[in-house]
Design a protein around this motif. Structure first.
Motif, PDB file in Angstrom:
ATOM      1  N   UNK A  75       0.811  -1.214   0.000  1.00 46.30           N
ATOM      2  CA  UNK A  75       0.000   0.000   0.000  1.00 46.30           C
ATOM      3  C   UNK A  75       0.846   1.267   0.000  1.00 46.30           C
ATOM      4  N   UNK A  76       1.847   1.378   0.909  1.00 44.81           N
ATOM      5  CA  UNK A  76       2.709   2.562   0.838  1.00 44.81           C
ATOM      6  C   UNK A  76       3.379   2.699  -0.512  1.00 44.81           C
ATOM      7  N   UNK A 114       0.758   4.078  -2.990  1.00 42.96           N
ATOM      8  CA  UNK A 114       0.481   5.482  -2.672  1.00 42.96           C
ATOM      9  C   UNK A 114       1.636   6.370  -3.075  1.00 42.96           C
ATOM     10  N   UNK A 169      -3.222  14.159   7.127  1.00 37.55           N
ATOM     11  CA  UNK A 169      -3.772  12.868   6.713  1.00 37.55           C
ATOM     12  C   UNK A 169      -3.841  11.909   7.881  1.00 37.55           C
ATOM     13  N   UNK A 175      -5.412   8.128   9.748  1.00 39.52           N
ATOM     14  CA  UNK A 175      -5.699   6.738   9.467  1.00 39.52           C
ATOM     15  C   UNK A 175      -6.494   6.216  10.656  1.00 39.52           C
ATOM     16  N   UNK A 219      -4.005   8.383  18.501  1.00 39.25           N
ATOM     17  CA  UNK A 219      -3.255   7.812  17.373  1.00 39.25           C
ATOM     18  C   UNK A 219      -2.401   8.869  16.694  1.00 39.25           C
ATOM     19  N   UNK A 220      -2.265   8.817  15.348  1.00 40.18           N
ATOM     20  CA  UNK A 220      -1.388   9.782  14.716  1.00 40.18           C
ATOM     21  C   UNK A 220      -1.829  10.147  13.309  1.00 40.18           C
ATOM     22  N   UNK A 221      -1.271  11.260  12.851  1.00 42.82           N
ATOM     23  CA  UNK A 221      -1.561  11.710  11.490  1.00 42.82           C
ATOM     24  C   UNK A 221      -0.266  12.114  10.815  1.00 42.82           C
ATOM     25  N   UNK A 222      -0.372  12.323   9.516  1.00 45.08           N
ATOM     26  CA  UNK A 222       0.776  12.765   8.744  1.00 45.08           C
ATOM     27  C   UNK A 222       0.460  14.149   8.185  1.00 45.08           C
ATOM     28  N   UNK A 277       5.055  13.426  11.024  1.00 46.65           N
ATOM     29  CA  UNK A 277       4.022  12.641  11.694  1.00 46.65           C
ATOM     30  C   UNK A 277       3.804  13.236  13.077  1.00 46.65           C
TER      31      UNK A 277
END
Lengths: 343, 174
Positions: A72-73, A76, A189, A191, A211-214, A229
């Motif tokens: 997937x990465x 993308x 972004x 997830x 959690x986390x984002x970019x 991140x």
């Protein structure tokens, strides 16, 4: 003639490619037939064999890339790289505007209710209004006072454009589509996470709750540095020129404050608190920030009942005079100078 | 053009136009350091494309075109790297084993090759290629998704494979 480049034969390359594509057919019988003919073709001449080996090598590499979890990465990343538009190499207009915005910051406010962006937004709130919506993918989106968003959901992505104000987001997981919040300063972004985004004049402030984002600040489009991140318990402010330093915040506290429509402040100038209260109410709150400069507030104030908030402030600062001329015109003044506020 | 002749042609190109290219790049990029790098890389590329130097009628146009392609490639490479690494970071919570630096480097190099090759393909051809070889979708399924015939899908795949092959050969030769 030019040196050493071996004569290339695109016809051989094409033939080998055709075989290899046939070998991947859905129908097993077709695959079997192709196997035999391909083997024969390879042996027919050394050039055939060379071309075949080269393309087989290519396919092997693709096969390795396809192995989870990098598939997937990988996809993308390739798609993002292919979207890369031609760049002039000069400083993009966006960054220049961002700088300009910072320079004339004191003179403008981004909270204009009358901007076309706000009026035409898909979801918006008025002054003092709070609203929570459930989006089509199950994500939750809450808007604070005077906030506006545009929704851009498609098969490839879920995008929320933050036009003005502040939002709280709880993203529903969807492995087929990334979720992004975008502002002129960049994109965030997620997830499957929870976070808040505030638009200020010329800046975007992200607070991670879970959690986390970019984050990809718009400045990275000039090629200066990667995105970053941001994880739970962190706050990041980023402008047209790029990200500022990441700060630690109390995620649970911030989440609770948002849900309860509260303003939680520690040692913040009173003028700033009044500015926020003003933003959360109808009408006009009149005060002189300079006059109130040495008064600092540590409190939890309700944002959906700003009259109560003003009352609470009067308890903290007995010298404060709050006069309601009409329900839409409130004046806040100091009666006389006192040296310290009530602890 | 013999090897000796092509070398001297490059030397001449360099002495006559390097200064000009450097100034052009400085203005374009706004950074003298970056400009010097790109100017250098541009001439290296010209050196690698050995068969091109016979009678360059517009040497400056040729140089700026080469430089521009280089800048695009650099930008693409940067986007590729940062996107890949960021996506990987996002996944890292759910990954049992994180890929090693060597694996990551190998992956990035392969992806760069692919992206460079596919840049010259049509959007549908690219989509077909990525769906088949990176996502493992069958050809019939891809035909449905792209609303084309299975025969068209195969054509797309062959086109892209050939572009990748060309890319591989270009890199082997330089």
């Amino acid at each position: 003639m030019s040196q050493a480049n071996k004569e290339r034969d695109p016809a051989l390359s094409a033939k080998a490619a055709e075989w290899l594509v046939r070998l991947d057919a859905d129908d097993p019988q077709e695959r079997a037939a192709a196997q035999e003919e391909y083997a024969a073709w390879k042996q027919a001449s050394p050039e055939n064999n060379v071309a075949a080996r080269r393309l087989e090598g290519l396919l092997e590499r693709m096969q390795r890339l396809r192995q989870a979890p990098t598939a997937r990465p990988a996809r993308t990343a390739v798609e993002a790289a292919l979207r890369e538009k031609k760049r002039n190499g000069t400083v993009p207009l966006g960054a220049l505007l961002g700088l300009l915005l910072l320079l004339i910051l004191p003179l403008i406010t981004v909270w204009s209710e009358w901007s076309p962006g706000y009026l035409l937004a898909d979801l918006k709130t008025g002054p003092g209004q709070w609203q929570t919506d459930r989006l089509e993918d199950g994500s939750q989106l809450a808007l604070a006072s005077r906030s506006a968003v545009n929704l851009r959901y498609s098969k490839q992505r879920r995008e929320v454009v933050l036009v003005a104000g502040r939002i709280w987001v709880d993203v529903a997981p969807d492995p087929t589509r990334p979720f992004l919040v975008t502002t002129p300063e960049g994109s965030i972004q997620a997830l499957g996470t929870r976070f808040t985004v505030d638009r200020e004049a010329g800046a975007t402030v992200l607070t991670m709750l879970e959690s986390r984002v970019w984050v990809r600040p718009a400045s990275t489009l000039t090629g200066n540095g990667a995105g970053l991140v941001v994880s739970a318990g962190q706050r990041l402010r980023f402008t047209g020129t790029g990200p500022e330093t990441v700060q630690e915040v109390d995620a649970a506290g911030a989440d609770s404050a948002w849900r309860n429509h509260q303003l939680v402040v520690q040692d913040v100038p009173l003028g700033q608190v009044l500015a926020t209260l003003s933003h959360n109410r109808r009408g006009h709150l009149d005060y002189a920030a300079a006059e109130l400069a040495d008064l600092r507030v540590t409190a939890v104030l309700p944002l959906d009942d700003t009259d109560k908030a003003l009352q609470l402030l009067q308890l903290l600062f007995p010298s404060l005079e709050v006069k309601h001329y009409t329900s839409y015109w409130v004046r806040v003044r100091q009666q006389e100078k006192i040296r310290t506020p009530l602890p | 053009m013999s090897a000796a002749n092509s070398n001297s042609a490059i030397a001449e190109l360099y002495s006559q136009h390097h200064g000009w290219l450097l100034a052009w790049l400085r203005k374009k990029l706004g950074c003298a350091h970056h400009a010097a790098d790109v100017a250098q890389d541009t001439f290296l590329r010209v050196l690698a494309a050995r068969n091109v130097l016979a009678e360059l009628r517009e040497p400056r146009a040729f140089l700026t075109t080469t430089a521009q392609h280089l800048l695009i490639d650099q930008a693409r490479r940067r986007t590729l790297e940062t996107t890949y690494l960021a996506e990987l970071a996002l996944l890292s919570e759910s990954l049992a084993a994180f890929p090693s630096p060597e694996q990551t480097l190998e992956t990035l190099q392969a992806l760069e090759q692919i992206a460079g090759a596919l840049a010259n393909a049509s959007p549908k051809a690219r989509e077909a290629f990525l769906l088949h070889y990176l996502e493992g979708l069958g050809q019939e399924e891809i035909a449905r998704r792209l609303a084309v015939s299975a025969r068209m899908v195969r054509k797309y795949l062959v086109q892209c494979l050939m572009l990748c092959d060309q890319q591989v050969q270009d890199e082997a030769d330089s």
